[in-house]
Design an enzyme around this catalytic site. Structure first.
Site, mmCIF file in Angstrom:
data_model
loop_
_atom_site.group_PDB
_atom_site.id
_atom_site.type_symbol
_atom_site.label_atom_id
_atom_site.label_comp_id
_atom_site.label_asym_id
_atom_site.label_seq_id
_atom_site.Cartn_x
_atom_site.Cartn_y
_atom_site.Cartn_z
ATOM 1 N N ASP A 1 -52.624 -16.449 55.018
ATOM 2 C CA ASP A 1 -53.496 -17.576 55.335
ATOM 3 C C ASP A 1 -53.707 -17.877 56.820
ATOM 4 O O ASP A 1 -54.825 -17.934 57.289
ATOM 5 C CB ASP A 1 -52.967 -18.840 54.652
ATOM 6 N N ARG B 1 -46.056 -24.819 57.994
ATOM 7 C CA ARG B 1 -47.359 -24.659 57.345
ATOM 8 C C ARG B 1 -48.471 -24.621 58.395
ATOM 9 O O ARG B 1 -48.256 -24.937 59.553
ATOM 10 C CB ARG B 1 -47.618 -25.842 56.387
ATOM 11 N N TYR C 1 -44.891 -19.657 58.433
ATOM 12 C CA TYR C 1 -45.783 -19.056 57.444
ATOM 13 C C TYR C 1 -46.177 -17.618 57.793
ATOM 14 O O TYR C 1 -45.325 -16.758 57.823
ATOM 15 C CB TYR C 1 -46.985 -19.992 57.358
ATOM 16 N N TRP C 2 -47.424 -17.342 58.116
ATOM 17 C CA TRP C 2 -47.832 -15.959 58.399
ATOM 18 C C TRP C 2 -47.908 -15.666 59.898
ATOM 19 O O TRP C 2 -48.582 -14.739 60.312
ATOM 20 C CB TRP C 2 -49.171 -15.642 57.716
ATOM 21 N N GLY D 1 -54.565 -13.345 51.681
ATOM 22 C CA GLY D 1 -53.190 -13.639 51.270
ATOM 23 C C GLY D 1 -52.298 -13.980 52.454
ATOM 24 O O GLY D 1 -51.148 -14.364 52.278
ATOM 25 N N GLU E 1 -39.672 -18.616 49.412
ATOM 26 C CA GLU E 1 -41.028 -18.065 49.588
ATOM 27 C C GLU E 1 -41.075 -17.074 50.749
ATOM 28 O O GLU E 1 -41.675 -16.008 50.642
ATOM 29 C CB GLU E 1 -41.992 -19.234 49.846
ATOM 30 N N ASN F 1 -53.547 -14.955 42.047
ATOM 31 C CA ASN F 1 -53.868 -13.572 41.724
ATOM 32 C C ASN F 1 -52.741 -12.573 42.035
ATOM 33 O O ASN F 1 -52.153 -11.981 41.125
ATOM 34 C CB ASN F 1 -55.161 -13.234 42.486
ATOM 35 N N TRP F 2 -52.421 -12.407 43.302
ATOM 36 C CA TRP F 2 -51.441 -11.340 43.590
ATOM 37 C C TRP F 2 -50.016 -11.767 43.267
ATOM 38 O O TRP F 2 -49.188 -10.929 42.891
ATOM 39 C CB TRP F 2 -51.628 -10.720 44.970
ATOM 40 N N ASP F 3 -49.746 -13.061 43.324
ATOM 41 C CA ASP F 3 -48.434 -13.545 42.869
ATOM 42 C C ASP F 3 -48.212 -13.129 41.422
ATOM 43 O O ASP F 3 -47.105 -12.742 41.012
ATOM 44 C CB ASP F 3 -48.367 -15.078 42.922
ATOM 45 N N TYR G 1 -47.155 -24.890 44.144
ATOM 46 C CA TYR G 1 -48.257 -24.050 43.633
ATOM 47 C C TYR G 1 -48.290 -24.128 42.097
ATOM 48 O O TYR G 1 -47.683 -23.287 41.417
ATOM 49 C CB TYR G 1 -48.049 -22.598 44.050
HETATM 50 C C1 GLC Z 1 -50.001 -18.975 50.025
HETATM 51 C C2 GLC Z 1 -49.898 -17.521 50.491
HETATM 52 C C3 GLC Z 1 -50.601 -16.618 49.499
HETATM 53 C C4 GLC Z 1 -50.033 -16.837 48.110
HETATM 54 C C5 GLC Z 1 -50.038 -18.324 47.718
HETATM 55 C C6 GLC Z 1 -49.242 -18.604 46.465
HETATM 56 O O1 GLC Z 1 -51.304 -19.414 50.031
HETATM 57 O O2 GLC Z 1 -50.415 -17.350 51.764
HETATM 58 O O3 GLC Z 1 -50.480 -15.271 49.874
HETATM 59 O O4 GLC Z 1 -50.722 -16.105 47.168
HETATM 60 O O5 GLC Z 1 -49.457 -19.097 48.737
HETATM 61 O O6 GLC Z 1 -47.931 -18.138 46.583
#
Ligand code: GLC
Length: 417
Positions: free
Chosen positions: A159, A192, A339-340, A157, A383, A34-36, A29
């Site tokens: 995914d 993933r 992942y989620w 967030g 992560e 944003n939220w990170d 990444y």
């Molecule tokens: C993935 C996560 C997301 C996060 C991004 C960067 O896309 O699902 O929540 O913001 O990675 O860490």
């Protein structure tokens, strides 16, 4: 041991600092998320408050004219990243994506501010109108029946959460053409989303780009619009914190009070009475998605629902060693490393625990903190983690895992905001 881990966490954060913004992890990444970024700010606030404010200010500098704060800011060129700025079609400087992400900002800014009001005052004054504009954007374009709607799974967030499965079946991913993913060249593909899911994610990006991110068009004809309890609860909480910040600044907060009332009512629409938990709702069909995911356990954080979710939480805390899993282990779609759809995410736990502690469930909050700390201490600042075995997954040396270690999970963090 604790001091060593605390230092390692600080080193990860400073190592991921790209000057004004922090990448979630290097490689996988390479931009500002944003939220990170807001979790990074919270983490920085434990050892460098000035740097914490810079993080928030850099994020809000890329706010759109309509108030939206994008989910990715492409500060520099990384040609091999996909999907990069050209796919989103919003090529300003810096370019951004066209969707948003969970609005944790008002809450985390409040916590950072309250740790040192004197230092934060000027920063808060400058950021407050931007936060307000972003919240207005959510109310104008993402609120249905008092619930917060996502127009792309990435906006939540979470995914590839099971919450989106039924709604994503309505998205046609067949026309997206050839492309090379970047995520699977960094980490194992089994952790993933699948290729078939990825095609549909891209089709939704193309839809937004082709209508120039016109929110009216998206509202009326996007093939994907799902109300997400995670988003609704994070936003409701953020509105409460925004109102507190506004009051501190002597602002009129009656508009925000109106939003809070609407969102409190909307929380009830997330309750799936047949399954007995908060659930996502497909706005196009009105159907529940039937997935008990980690977003539902943010109800205490949002200050709603009493203890309706307590039995489900207690069951899950017994079912896995490292809760809270992103999907109920009893769900046939549960996939521990993917992942989620199974893994435990530390930053989600930090928010869930905060809500639990505030609601008088301090012992459960502490149990969650201890187990999260054990998992990170044994496996590293990854992560996310397999909730059954604790096996680390996704990217390593991860910013938000380091940040929530410093603010919450570390034994040395006890009592900190
Ligand atoms: C993935 C996560 C997301 C996060 C991004 C960067 O896309 O699902 O929540 O913001 O990675 O860490």
């Amino acid at each position: 041991m604790t001091e060593q881990l605390d230092q390692q966490a600080r080193d990860i954060m400073t190592g991921n600092d790209r000057g004004g913004y922090t990448v979630p992890t290097s490689g996988l990444y390479p931009y500002q998320w944003n939220w990170d970024s807001m979790f990074a700010a919270w983490g920085f606030s434990t050892f460098d408050r000035a740097r914490a404010w810079v993080e928030a200010e850099t994020l809000f500098a890329s706010q759109w004219e309509n108030g939206m704060v994008p989910h990715i800011i492409f500060h520099r060129e990384v040609p091999e990243y996909f999907p990069g700025p050209e796919v989103w079609g919003r090529e300003r400087s810096p370019a951004t994506s066209g969707i948003s992400q969970p609005p944790v900002a008002a809450t985390l800014i409040r916590w950072i501010y309250e740790a040192d009001r004197a230092e934060g005052a000027a920063h808060l004054r400058a950021l407050y109108p931007k936060l307000l504009a972003w919240h207005r954007w959510f109310m104008a374009h993402r609120c249905e029946r008092g619930m917060i709607v996502v127009t792309h799974p990435w906006e939540s967030g979470r995914d590839n959460a099971a919450d989106w499965d039924a709604a994503m079946a309505n998205v046609d991913g067949s026309g997206v053409g050839e492309y090379t993913r970047r995520d699977t060249s960094h980490v194992d593909g089994s952790m993933r989303p699948t290729k078939e899911q990825y095609d549909r994610y891209l089709a939704l990006v193309h839809f937004g780009r082709d209508c120039h991110w016109d929110e009216e068009v998206i509202r009326q004809s996007s093939p994907f619009r799902v109300a997400d309890p995670g988003m609704s609860f994070i936003f409701l909480r953020a509105c409460r914190d925004l109102a507190a910040l506004g009051a501190e600044l002597g602002e009129d907060t009656s508009e925000i009070a109106g939003w809070i009332a609407a969102l409190e009512e909307g929380a009830a629409s997330h309750w799936n009475p047949e399954r007995g938990h908060y659930d996502s709702v497909d706005i196009r069909t009105g159907r529940f998605s039937g997935a008990l995911s980690s977003g539902a356990f943010l109800c205490w954080y949002a200050g709603v629902g009493g203890d309706a979710m307590l039995p489900a939480l207690e069951r899950i805390m017994q079912a896995v060693r490292y809760p809270v899993p992103s999907l109920d282990p009893a769900d046939p779609r549960f996939d521990a490393p993917r992942y989620w759809r199974g893994p435990m995410w530390g930053m989600f736990n930090a928010l869930i625990a905060r809500g639990l502690a505030e609601a008088g469930h301090g012992a459960i909050a502490e149990d969650l903190r201890r187990r999260t700390a054990e998992c990170i201490a044994r496996n590293g600042f990854y992560e996310y983690f397999n909730p059954v075995t604790g096996a680390p997954a996704g990217g390593g040396l991860f910013t938000w895992t380091a940040a929530i270690w410093l603010t919450w999970a570390s034994p040395a963090a006890e009592g900190r905001v």
